[in-house]
Design a protein around this motif. Sequence first.
Motif, mmCIF file in Angstrom:
data_model
loop_
_atom_site.group_PDB
_atom_site.id
_atom_site.type_symbol
_atom_site.label_atom_id
_atom_site.label_comp_id
_atom_site.label_asym_id
_atom_site.label_seq_id
_atom_site.Cartn_x
_atom_site.Cartn_y
_atom_site.Cartn_z
ATOM 1 N N HIS A 115 7.215 -0.978 1.847
ATOM 2 C CA HIS A 115 7.023 -0.643 0.433
ATOM 3 C C HIS A 115 5.665 -1.069 -0.114
ATOM 4 N N MET A 116 5.062 -2.088 0.472
ATOM 5 C CA MET A 116 3.805 -2.629 -0.043
ATOM 6 C C MET A 116 2.608 -1.904 0.578
ATOM 7 N N ARG A 117 1.665 -1.527 -0.254
ATOM 8 C CA ARG A 117 0.412 -0.941 0.233
ATOM 9 C C ARG A 117 -0.377 -2.025 0.943
ATOM 10 N N SER A 118 -0.790 -1.743 2.169
ATOM 11 C CA SER A 118 -1.569 -2.730 2.913
ATOM 12 C C SER A 118 -2.457 -2.036 3.937
ATOM 13 N N GLN A 119 -3.391 -2.799 4.461
ATOM 14 C CA GLN A 119 -4.396 -2.231 5.352
ATOM 15 C C GLN A 119 -4.913 -3.312 6.293
ATOM 16 N N LYS A 120 -5.171 -2.910 7.542
ATOM 17 C CA LYS A 120 -5.853 -3.773 8.511
ATOM 18 C C LYS A 120 -6.952 -2.945 9.152
ATOM 19 N N VAL A 121 -8.119 -3.536 9.248
ATOM 20 C CA VAL A 121 -9.236 -2.907 9.952
ATOM 21 C C VAL A 121 -9.680 -3.904 11.013
ATOM 22 N N ASP A 122 -9.699 -3.448 12.263
ATOM 23 C CA ASP A 122 -10.044 -4.347 13.356
ATOM 24 C C ASP A 122 -10.752 -3.559 14.447
ATOM 25 N N VAL A 127 -5.452 0.676 10.176
ATOM 26 C CA VAL A 127 -4.014 0.863 10.000
ATOM 27 C C VAL A 127 -3.718 0.724 8.517
ATOM 28 N N PHE A 128 -3.087 1.743 7.952
ATOM 29 C CA PHE A 128 -2.766 1.760 6.526
ATOM 30 C C PHE A 128 -1.268 1.953 6.323
ATOM 31 N N TYR A 129 -0.700 1.169 5.431
ATOM 32 C CA TYR A 129 0.622 1.459 4.892
ATOM 33 C C TYR A 129 0.391 1.953 3.473
ATOM 34 N N THR A 130 0.843 3.163 3.197
ATOM 35 C CA THR A 130 0.607 3.750 1.875
ATOM 36 C C THR A 130 1.491 3.107 0.815
ATOM 37 N N GLY A 131 2.590 2.472 1.224
ATOM 38 C CA GLY A 131 3.521 1.877 0.274
ATOM 39 C C GLY A 131 4.370 2.951 -0.377
ATOM 40 N N SER A 132 5.376 2.518 -1.091
ATOM 41 C CA SER A 132 6.245 3.479 -1.783
ATOM 42 C C SER A 132 5.524 3.990 -3.035
ATOM 43 N N PRO A 133 5.878 5.193 -3.497
ATOM 44 C CA PRO A 133 5.179 5.769 -4.644
ATOM 45 C C PRO A 133 5.559 5.125 -5.981
ATOM 46 N N TYR A 134 6.638 4.344 -5.984
ATOM 47 C CA TYR A 134 7.086 3.664 -7.206
ATOM 48 C C TYR A 134 7.840 2.411 -6.788
ATOM 49 N N GLN A 135 8.041 1.485 -7.729
ATOM 50 C CA GLN A 135 8.758 0.252 -7.431
ATOM 51 C C GLN A 135 10.241 0.551 -7.247
ATOM 52 N N THR A 137 12.687 -2.229 -6.176
ATOM 53 C CA THR A 137 13.528 -3.403 -6.423
ATOM 54 C C THR A 137 12.688 -4.494 -7.097
ATOM 55 N N TRP A 138 13.355 -5.597 -7.468
ATOM 56 C CA TRP A 138 12.649 -6.724 -8.069
ATOM 57 C C TRP A 138 11.611 -7.309 -7.117
ATOM 58 N N ALA A 139 11.801 -7.140 -5.813
ATOM 59 C CA ALA A 139 10.821 -7.645 -4.847
ATOM 60 C C ALA A 139 9.473 -6.941 -5.001
ATOM 61 N N ASP A 140 9.460 -5.778 -5.649
ATOM 62 C CA ASP A 140 8.230 -5.008 -5.848
ATOM 63 C C ASP A 140 7.510 -5.350 -7.154
ATOM 64 N N ALA A 141 8.115 -6.192 -7.997
ATOM 65 C CA ALA A 141 7.531 -6.514 -9.302
ATOM 66 C C ALA A 141 6.105 -7.027 -9.144
ATOM 67 N N GLY A 142 5.222 -6.528 -9.986
ATOM 68 C CA GLY A 142 3.833 -6.980 -9.989
ATOM 69 C C GLY A 142 2.953 -6.327 -8.937
ATOM 70 N N GLU A 143 3.507 -5.424 -8.125
ATOM 71 C CA GLU A 143 2.719 -4.754 -7.085
ATOM 72 C C GLU A 143 2.422 -3.319 -7.505
ATOM 73 N N ALA A 144 1.207 -2.887 -7.256
ATOM 74 C CA ALA A 144 0.819 -1.507 -7.560
ATOM 75 C C ALA A 144 1.563 -0.548 -6.637
ATOM 76 N N ARG A 145 1.956 0.581 -7.166
ATOM 77 C CA ARG A 145 2.593 1.647 -6.397
ATOM 78 C C ARG A 145 1.888 2.948 -6.748
ATOM 79 N N GLY A 146 1.963 3.921 -5.860
ATOM 80 C CA GLY A 146 1.323 5.203 -6.110
ATOM 81 C C GLY A 146 1.169 5.983 -4.822
ATOM 82 N N PHE A 147 0.038 6.656 -4.673
ATOM 83 C CA PHE A 147 -0.227 7.399 -3.452
ATOM 84 C C PHE A 147 -1.683 7.194 -3.057
#
Length: 192
Positions: A115-122, A127-135, A137-147
Amino acid sequence: MGFRVIVITGNHDLYLSSSNEFSSLPFLSKFSNILHVKDTAKEIEIDGTKVFLVPWISDVEQFIADGPKTDAKVCIGHFPLTGFRMNKSSKVMDEGIPEAALTSRFTTVISGHYHMRSQKVDGGKNVFYTGSPYQLTWADAGEARGFSVFSFNGDELVGVEHVDNKNCIRFVNLIYPQVFAEEEIRGNVINI
């Protein structure tokens, strides 16, 4: 229709996590502009870039043993890669597909699942995780969502733009007697 849509089956589209046989997505076949990658990987070309598309993998060990059958340098899929987090409060995942199983074959890997947008460059591997387009659960509070919009020049990744979703419901933690704006609470789930 004037545009093409590509849908890759993910684990939440499936009745069983151990099989891609029963999915909630068969209705997509009614639309001529939708390419649905259901149960087997597929190589396509998008604007001159060869891309390997991979749906949810129910047999991770077999996928790793067989290896992707493509010479594409870009892979888009729904992978449970080790070394990433589902969200900011989860532990780093240690079960799933080792990142190297894909970065040894591809220069860019783009995935859903976590669910979390993240990235690793090595070493020139992305490697990119796009994350979910919207929050979700409460575990997603405070994290940006989108595309995310990825730009390529042939096989080379030349740009990534993250577009935040400001229109869907959010989970918002507020501390009383903090002063807050109406847009922070209207239409959202609030914890005070």
